[in-house]
Design an enzyme around this catalytic site. Structure first.
Site, PDB file in Angstrom:
ATOM      1  N   SER A   1      53.721  -9.017  41.696  1.00  0.00           N
ATOM      2  CA  SER A   1      54.012  -8.366  42.966  1.00  0.00           C
ATOM      3  C   SER A   1      55.246  -7.463  42.890  1.00  0.00           C
ATOM      4  O   SER A   1      55.228  -6.444  42.212  1.00  0.00           O
ATOM      5  CB  SER A   1      54.156  -9.418  44.055  1.00  0.00           C
TER       6      SER A   1
ATOM      7  N   LYS B   1      49.330  -8.869  40.648  1.00  0.00           N
ATOM      8  CA  LYS B   1      49.225  -9.112  42.088  1.00  0.00           C
ATOM      9  C   LYS B   1      49.677  -7.841  42.801  1.00  0.00           C
ATOM     10  O   LYS B   1      50.854  -7.652  43.089  1.00  0.00           O
ATOM     11  CB  LYS B   1      50.088 -10.317  42.473  1.00  0.00           C
TER      12      LYS B   1
ATOM     13  N   ASP C   1      56.977   4.453  34.869  1.00  0.00           N
ATOM     14  CA  ASP C   1      56.379   5.758  35.161  1.00  0.00           C
ATOM     15  C   ASP C   1      57.406   6.880  35.126  1.00  0.00           C
ATOM     16  O   ASP C   1      57.095   8.010  34.739  1.00  0.00           O
ATOM     17  CB  ASP C   1      55.688   5.733  36.523  1.00  0.00           C
TER      18      ASP C   1
END
Length: 422
Positions: free
Chosen positions: A280, A305, A291
């Site tokens: 999460s 998740k 990224d």
């Protein structure tokens, strides 16, 4: 609760006629239970059970929240609650350990991420809802609960006795792991984690007396927590750009979070450690830094998740926790069920030094020619010795991260013309 947020959501207008045949079937079953079940069941109990079943069949994270569940939701985001100290989900009808929380009874007893709990004391878990299992795991501090666990590395179930305690979760732990290299362990994202993270960086740089040469952020076995806390932590290390966005069917579930100008570490090399217990909010942080190429992500694939749960009040004491959106990294990667893949995969391992004896060198020869930089006392303490270095040597993944940081620091110095002697 991972990714859970509380908000008022208006009921959507019906877009088609109600399924009357299915509703007749429901009322028929309801009537048969009332008339023929072996024990008398109240209308309220039947209707609440129907609501719970409706939500539990959607996904493992949607649930009906009765008053006590409301309290537990608040406790889990405040950092103090009673129980064993594990973040759990459901898998194939069993309770799956997403991760044990640091410094809790479950971790000390040896519960591991990925364990499947098949019995709580003498009660089989199969057929229970997640909420029912969690209620059994919570209890009076000092009482013992026996977990029967299936573990991949074991051929037969194992039993682990865990003594319940009041769980107080410290969100951030830190130390200097080597001269110039900091280590920050985020155990769980709580409301104040972003601010604590910035304070921790300031404290470590003050201790070192200079800007850090590298930083390790350890998100292993971090089950997540408050979304905004992960966003704040990522924002502290990014100058600009998207951090995370969510996509769902209703407008209120479509959110975008972007970084404000200012990198608290001004480009200092960072390694983020993840594993199968990272879920999460920890996946959001790792994915954003990956990224934006702000950090090297190392370890093993994370839990996956990647969904958002919204707490929708029904009245003053009841609510539903409903999955309303999915998380996406800045590059548009969905976290759900795939997780974050590390840039460098490093599996846990035990490392033993094969050559513990010092080599015989030129300096050991009697009458050797003195070197210009030869020290008078060659037996001085080695750099990095002590408790922190010892921890790194025991933890292969942490040791690998530290070695990578040292290599990146050396390359950066050469690129900027800051080699020794220049």
């Amino acid at each position: 609760m991972d990714g859970a947020k509380q908000m008022e959501t208006p009921a959507p207008a019906p877009r088609e006629q109600l399924p009357l045949d299915d509703l007749r079937k429901f009322t028929e079953v309801f009537s048969r239970i009332k008339d023929a079940y072996v024990e008398d069941v109240s209308d309220q109990q039947l209707l609440e059970s129907a609501i719970k079943g409706m939500l539990s069949n959607l996904d493992p994270h949607s649930a009906y929240l009765a008053p006590k569940d409301y309290e537990e939701l608040e406790e889990s985001t405040s950092g103090e609650f009673g129980g064993l100290g594990i973040e759990v989900g459901m898998e194939n009808g069993f309770v799956k350990v997403i991760s044990p929380i640091d410094d809790t009874p479950a971790q000390r007893a040896g519960v591991q991420a990925g364990d499947l709990i098949i019995k709580l004391d003498d009660k089989p878990v199969k057929g229970m809802s997640l909420e029912e299992a969690v209620k059994l795991m919570r209890g009076k501090p000092g009482t013992v609960l026996t977990l029967t666990i299936m573990r991949e590395s074991q051929n037969a179930p194992i039993e682990i006795d865990v003594t319940r305690d009041v769980i107080k979760v410290t969100s951030i732990k830190s130390r200097m792991i080597d001269n110039g290299y900091g280590y920050v362990r985020i155990t769980q994202f709580q409301a104040d984690t972003g601010r604590q993270f910035l304070e921790t960086l300031d404290d470590m740089e003050a201790e070192y007396g200079n800007d850090l040469d590298g930083l390790i952020i350890d998100l292993r076995n971090n089950p997540g927590g408050v979304l905004q806390a992960a966003v704040d932590t990522a924002d502290a290390l990014l100058d600009d750009g998207l951090i995370v966005y969510t996509e769902g069917r209703i407008q209120s579930s479509r959110l975008r979070f972007s970084a404000k100008p200012g990198d608290a570490m001004a480009g200092t090399p960072i390694v983020v450690l993840i594993n199968g217990g990272s879920a999460s909010a920890s996946e959001i942080l790792a994915g954003a830094l990956q990224d934006h190429e702000r950090a090297v992500v190392m370890g093993t694939q994370s839990f996956g998740k990647g969904s958002v749960q919204t707490v929708i009040p029904l009245d003053e004491t009841h609510a539903v926790k409903l999955t309303t959106a999915r998380y996406f990294t800045p590059d548009g990667r969905s976290i759900q069920a795939t997780g974050i893949e590390p840039d460098i995969e490093v599996r846990p391992a035990e490392v033993n030094e094969l050559d513990s004896q010092p080599f015989f060198t030129e300096a050991d020869l009697q009458g050797h020619l003195k070197g210009e930089n030869e020290e008078q006392n060659p037996q001085g303490a080695e750099q990095g010795e002590g408790e922190s270095a010892s921890a790194a040597s025991r933890d292969y993944q942490l040791r690998s991260a530290l070695n990578l940081l040292k290599g990146l620091h050396i390359l950066n110095r050469r690129d900027t013309g800051q080699d020794d002697g220049q």
